[in-house]
Structures are given as structure tokens and as C-alpha cells.
Motif scaffolding. Sequence first.
Motif, PDB file in Angstrom:
ATOM      1  N   GLY A  52     -35.608   4.434 -25.170  1.00 56.17           N
ATOM      2  CA  GLY A  52     -34.220   4.428 -24.744  1.00 56.17           C
ATOM      3  C   GLY A  52     -33.534   5.765 -24.821  1.00 56.17           C
ATOM      4  O   GLY A  52     -34.046   6.722 -25.399  1.00 56.17           O
ATOM      5  N   GLU A  53     -32.350   5.837 -24.221  1.00 53.69           N
ATOM      6  CA  GLU A  53     -31.506   7.008 -24.311  1.00 53.69           C
ATOM      7  C   GLU A  53     -30.054   6.574 -24.437  1.00 53.69           C
ATOM      8  O   GLU A  53     -29.681   5.461 -24.039  1.00 53.69           O
ATOM      9  N   LEU A  54     -29.244   7.439 -25.011  1.00 58.75           N
ATOM     10  CA  LEU A  54     -27.834   7.140 -25.275  1.00 58.75           C
ATOM     11  C   LEU A  54     -26.954   8.010 -24.403  1.00 58.75           C
ATOM     12  O   LEU A  54     -27.104   9.240 -24.369  1.00 58.75           O
ATOM     13  N   PHE A  55     -26.036   7.373 -23.672  1.00 57.35           N
ATOM     14  CA  PHE A  55     -25.073   8.081 -22.836  1.00 57.35           C
ATOM     15  C   PHE A  55     -23.684   7.846 -23.431  1.00 57.35           C
ATOM     16  O   PHE A  55     -23.206   6.711 -23.473  1.00 57.35           O
ATOM     17  N   THR A  56     -23.052   8.910 -23.893  1.00 61.37           N
ATOM     18  CA  THR A  56     -21.780   8.803 -24.603  1.00 61.37           C
ATOM     19  C   THR A  56     -20.627   9.285 -23.734  1.00 61.37           C
ATOM     20  O   THR A  56     -20.731  10.310 -23.055  1.00 61.37           O
ATOM     21  N   THR A  57     -19.519   8.539 -23.763  1.00 56.84           N
ATOM     22  CA  THR A  57     -18.311   8.926 -23.039  1.00 56.84           C
ATOM     23  C   THR A  57     -17.166   9.108 -24.034  1.00 56.84           C
ATOM     24  O   THR A  57     -17.253   8.714 -25.194  1.00 56.84           O
ATOM     25  N   THR A  58     -16.083   9.673 -23.550  1.00 59.94           N
ATOM     26  CA  THR A  58     -14.886   9.876 -24.375  1.00 59.94           C
ATOM     27  C   THR A  58     -13.652   9.502 -23.567  1.00 59.94           C
ATOM     28  O   THR A  58     -13.517   9.882 -22.402  1.00 59.94           O
ATOM     29  N   THR A  65     -34.552   1.585 -21.792  1.00 53.21           N
ATOM     30  CA  THR A  65     -33.203   1.134 -22.123  1.00 53.21           C
ATOM     31  C   THR A  65     -32.203   2.281 -22.037  1.00 53.21           C
ATOM     32  O   THR A  65     -32.521   3.431 -22.349  1.00 53.21           O
ATOM     33  N   LEU A  66     -30.992   1.947 -21.618  1.00 56.37           N
ATOM     34  CA  LEU A  66     -29.886   2.903 -21.566  1.00 56.37           C
ATOM     35  C   LEU A  66     -28.730   2.307 -22.357  1.00 56.37           C
ATOM     36  O   LEU A  66     -28.221   1.235 -22.034  1.00 56.37           O
ATOM     37  N   TRP A  67     -28.313   3.014 -23.409  1.00 54.79           N
ATOM     38  CA  TRP A  67     -27.186   2.587 -24.237  1.00 54.79           C
ATOM     39  C   TRP A  67     -25.984   3.428 -23.846  1.00 54.79           C
ATOM     40  O   TRP A  67     -26.034   4.660 -23.891  1.00 54.79           O
ATOM     41  N   VAL A  68     -24.903   2.781 -23.441  1.00 52.78           N
ATOM     42  CA  VAL A  68     -23.691   3.471 -22.988  1.00 52.78           C
ATOM     43  C   VAL A  68     -22.544   3.068 -23.908  1.00 52.78           C
ATOM     44  O   VAL A  68     -22.311   1.871 -24.128  1.00 52.78           O
ATOM     45  N   HIS A  69     -21.827   4.048 -24.434  1.00 51.10           N
ATOM     46  CA  HIS A  69     -20.759   3.727 -25.387  1.00 51.10           C
ATOM     47  C   HIS A  69     -19.736   4.852 -25.419  1.00 51.10           C
ATOM     48  O   HIS A  69     -20.084   6.023 -25.262  1.00 51.10           O
ATOM     49  N   ASP A  70     -18.475   4.478 -25.653  1.00 49.24           N
ATOM     50  CA  ASP A  70     -17.396   5.456 -25.759  1.00 49.24           C
ATOM     51  C   ASP A  70     -17.107   5.768 -27.224  1.00 49.24           C
ATOM     52  O   ASP A  70     -17.121   4.868 -28.073  1.00 49.24           O
ATOM     53  N   THR A  71     -16.832   7.029 -27.508  1.00 51.86           N
ATOM     54  CA  THR A  71     -16.578   7.432 -28.895  1.00 51.86           C
ATOM     55  C   THR A  71     -15.316   6.802 -29.466  1.00 51.86           C
ATOM     56  O   THR A  71     -15.185   6.666 -30.677  1.00 51.86           O
TER      57      THR A  71
END
Length: 298
Positions: free
Chosen positions: A265-271, A238-244
Amino acid sequence: MSKTQRAARASFRVLGRAAPPLALTLGAATYWRAGAPATVRPADRAVHDSARRGTLAHHPTFRGGRDAGGTVTVTTYTWGEAGAPAVLLVHGWRSRASAFGRIVEDLTGAGLRVVAYDAPAHGASGGRHRTGLDDLAIIRRLSDAENAPWAAVVGHSLGVLPAGIALHEGVKAERFTAISGLTSVRAATDWFVRTAGLPWDLRDRFATAAQRYGLPGHPDVYERFDLLTRTVPTSVPTLWVHDTGDPINPHLLSEQLHEAHATSGELFTTTGLGHNKILGDPAVRSRILDHLAAPASA
């Protein structure tokens, strides 16, 4: 926030104190209302128009109000070569399949076939309401029509929840990507209580009122639609993608989802991308493709 929204918040705040039963009834009716369907954005028009369209006759699960029951037509979309591995896309609340326009281009460019649909009361589909049970039924029908597991399932916002629960309940996929996702139905009702201006001490009563109004035959909906306890199988990376700075679904939700799926899973964070622009960001799109191409053991 518009003047209408401010007035509605003020009304719910006053009613919540002066007449809680009335506030809960009106709130439950408002909670399920999808509103006017989103239009296709100019940037997504070419992708939208290039799709092969189909339809499904769907029996809605919503049971509140006078317009419950009947059959609605759900519009489906397919891009890419007929025999290619398929990716399923599940859009969010007050969105539509075409919102994945840039991602569709990436996936078909990588040799994949893409399948998507406009949920009931969204896009070109019929109906006035949408529930997670609707999405779950549609996902199952689309999955049953495939000759192999999905190469991936990609959900955005509200679409993450039924997509993940479908995988928990047996729909087969090799990968799962969740963008700006929700953890549970409870998180959705909590969001409504805050944005509508209902007093927070009515939180539990509102959750019960919303369930009884829209899905009276499904008392287990809160337990069933919870990705923190009913997780995606560990065999599905799983890949969790989310913006701060997501103003709709806080980044904390994907942190919680990542923690619940720590071994797979891993978390990919954007800003700076917020809730919707994240779908078109080049770095996000690249990360999704990398996730799909990663070895199965990753």
C-alpha cells in the motif's frame, strides 16, 4: 457543538461517575442509533438520479432493543455500461451512496461500471441500525452477482472497515482504496466514548456493553473487524487517503493502516479537506484514478 450535544456530553459525564451501569446502557443504545438518513446533496443530485436502482431483501444483524429482527430493503445503485469492469463503493456512517457523486463521474468516465448501496438505516434503505456485519453480508451478495473480481473496492470512513474485511475474508478485487478510514471496531467505540463524554476509564466496559447490546451473538466482533491484524491480501494494491485535519477519524488511523500494509500500500495525505470534502477534491479523485490504472506490479 450544539446545545443538545453539550447537554448530552454533560449528562454522560455525570452518569458515568454517579451511575456507571446506567451510563453504559444508555451509551450502548445511543451508539447503534443511526439517526435521520442523510439527504442527497444538490451537487450529487444528477448522478444520483442517473443511477439504475435495485433492491435487496436483507436480514439485519442488530439484536438490541425492541425493533431488532425482521427484514429491511436495501437500495442499490449502478452506473456505467453493463459489461464494463466494476468498482464497488461503500459509504460511511450517516452518509449515502450519492456522497461518491464526483468519484462516480470519474469512474464511469474512465469506462468503468460502478456499483453502490445505501446501508441499512441510511439513504433510501430501510431499517434503524447498521452494523459492520450488515455491510459484510451485502458486499458478499453484490460480489457473488459479479462475473469477475471487482476492478476496485472504494470505501469511505466507516465503510472502509467492512470493505477491507470482506477482502480479507475472500471477496476478490484488483485494487482497494480507503478514504478517511477506520482501523477497527475498537477505534469506533473509542471515538464514541470521547465524543459522548463518557469517562475514559469506562472505555473497556463500554466496548463490552455495546457488543452485548447490539450483537450479543457475535462476541468476536472486535477481533474480526480489525484491519491492522486482519489485513487486505498483499496481492491487492491498496491506497490510503486521509486528511491531516480530519475531525472524525484522525490521520493517525491511516498511518497505522499503511504501516500494516507496508508491502502492498501507499498513503496519500491531504490538508484542509476534513472528513467529507475529501471525496470531491480533484487531486484525490485524480490519485484514485491513477491507482486504478497503475500496473499490477506497482
